[in-house]
Design a protein around this motif. Structure first.
Motif, mmCIF file in Angstrom:
data_model
loop_
_atom_site.group_PDB
_atom_site.id
_atom_site.type_symbol
_atom_site.label_atom_id
_atom_site.label_comp_id
_atom_site.label_asym_id
_atom_site.label_seq_id
_atom_site.Cartn_x
_atom_site.Cartn_y
_atom_site.Cartn_z
ATOM 1 N N HIS A 9 0.846 -1.187 0.000
ATOM 2 C CA HIS A 9 0.000 0.000 0.000
ATOM 3 C C HIS A 9 0.882 1.238 0.000
ATOM 4 O O HIS A 9 1.773 1.365 0.838
ATOM 5 C CB HIS A 9 -0.907 0.017 1.236
ATOM 6 N N LEU A 10 0.623 2.138 -0.927
ATOM 7 C CA LEU A 10 1.398 3.370 -1.059
ATOM 8 C C LEU A 10 0.613 4.542 -0.485
ATOM 9 O O LEU A 10 -0.503 4.829 -0.928
ATOM 10 C CB LEU A 10 1.718 3.628 -2.530
ATOM 11 N N PHE A 11 1.203 5.197 0.513
ATOM 12 C CA PHE A 11 0.627 6.382 1.160
ATOM 13 C C PHE A 11 1.691 7.470 1.242
ATOM 14 O O PHE A 11 2.883 7.176 1.215
ATOM 15 C CB PHE A 11 0.198 6.064 2.599
ATOM 16 N N ALA A 12 1.255 8.702 1.412
ATOM 17 C CA ALA A 12 2.186 9.779 1.727
ATOM 18 C C ALA A 12 2.782 9.545 3.115
ATOM 19 O O ALA A 12 3.969 9.749 3.345
ATOM 20 C CB ALA A 12 1.499 11.133 1.656
ATOM 21 N N ASN A 13 1.926 9.089 4.056
ATOM 22 C CA ASN A 13 2.362 8.799 5.419
ATOM 23 C C ASN A 13 1.404 7.774 6.022
ATOM 24 O O ASN A 13 0.433 7.384 5.384
ATOM 25 C CB ASN A 13 2.428 10.073 6.265
ATOM 26 N N LEU A 14 1.648 7.354 7.228
ATOM 27 C CA LEU A 14 0.759 6.429 7.937
ATOM 28 C C LEU A 14 0.180 7.089 9.178
ATOM 29 O O LEU A 14 0.151 6.513 10.259
ATOM 30 C CB LEU A 14 1.504 5.145 8.323
ATOM 31 N N ASN A 15 -0.303 8.311 8.995
ATOM 32 C CA ASN A 15 -0.944 9.016 10.092
ATOM 33 C C ASN A 15 -2.436 8.700 10.125
ATOM 34 O O ASN A 15 -2.946 7.948 9.303
ATOM 35 C CB ASN A 15 -0.668 10.513 9.993
ATOM 36 N N LEU A 16 -3.115 9.293 11.070
ATOM 37 C CA LEU A 16 -4.511 8.981 11.349
ATOM 38 C C LEU A 16 -5.433 9.652 10.336
ATOM 39 O O LEU A 16 -6.063 10.661 10.615
ATOM 40 C CB LEU A 16 -4.851 9.430 12.776
ATOM 41 N N GLY A 17 -5.500 9.091 9.140
ATOM 42 C CA GLY A 17 -6.409 9.564 8.104
ATOM 43 C C GLY A 17 -7.431 8.490 7.790
ATOM 44 O O GLY A 17 -7.321 7.350 8.245
ATOM 45 N N GLY A 18 -8.419 8.831 6.991
ATOM 46 C CA GLY A 18 -9.476 7.886 6.656
ATOM 47 C C GLY A 18 -8.976 6.663 5.914
ATOM 48 O O GLY A 18 -9.268 5.524 6.279
ATOM 49 N N ALA A 19 -8.205 6.879 4.854
ATOM 50 C CA ALA A 19 -7.696 5.758 4.063
ATOM 51 C C ALA A 19 -6.729 4.905 4.896
ATOM 52 O O ALA A 19 -6.801 3.672 4.885
ATOM 53 C CB ALA A 19 -6.999 6.272 2.807
ATOM 54 N N GLU A 20 -5.848 5.573 5.606
ATOM 55 C CA GLU A 20 -4.878 4.859 6.428
ATOM 56 C C GLU A 20 -5.589 4.027 7.503
ATOM 57 O O GLU A 20 -5.228 2.869 7.734
ATOM 58 C CB GLU A 20 -3.904 5.848 7.084
#
Length: 161
Positions: A9-20
């Motif tokens: 999984h590619l994310f900008a970061n692994l912070n507390l967002g909906g997708a994450e």
């Protein structure tokens, strides 16, 4: 026993967002005999979910942020996908960058390439941003094997049929 499906999984970061948060729900419930979810992020910061993933034996790969270092970012992503652990699929959660990511994944030989659009615009309407957005849309439509959007309106904006 069959080999588990490996997804990155590619994310900008692994912070507390909906997708994450939704992917972390999936991560917590994965049966590692059937599915292994790993992550690639584009920041060196310590993220909200970092400790949880690492404590459970998960993998987080870090590449540079594409802002200001796009070519280095693309090279690092390519090297990770081509020469690192072998993945069956990439799921890119990064709006227009998703198109760029699935193109790189195609070059690296990843068979299943999923783009996931969540934003209709970037908030930064410079020429460069508009160009990257249009390029990302074009690449997504040509190199993604699956395309997801959070609404039908967003689907019409981000994805051409």
């Amino acid at each position: 026993m069959s080999t588990p499906l490996r997804v990155i999984h590619l994310f900008a970061n692994l912070n507390l967002g909906g997708a994450e948060s939704r992917i972390m729900d999936l991560y917590r419930s994965q049966n590692e005999k059937e599915l292994i979810n790993n992550f690639v992020i584009m920041t060196n910061e310590h993220c909200h979910f970092t400790d949880e993933v690492l404590a459970s034996g998960g993998t987080i790969h870090t590449i540079v942020n594409p802002r200001g270092q796009l070519l280095r970012n693309l090279w690092q992503l390519y090297q990770l996908l081509k020469n690192g652990e072998k993945y069956d699929a990439i799921h890119a959660h990064t709006s227009y960058y998703s198109g760029i990511a699935v193109f790189i994944a195609w070059l690296a030989g990843i068979k299943a390439r999923v783009t996931h659009a969540r934003n209709q615009q970037t908030g930064n309407e410079t020429f460069k941003t508009k160009l990257l957005f249009k390029t990302g849309k074009w690449l997504a439509n040509h190199f993604a094997t699956s395309k997801l959007a959070i609404s039908s309106a967003l689907w019409r904006v981000f994805i051409w049929r």
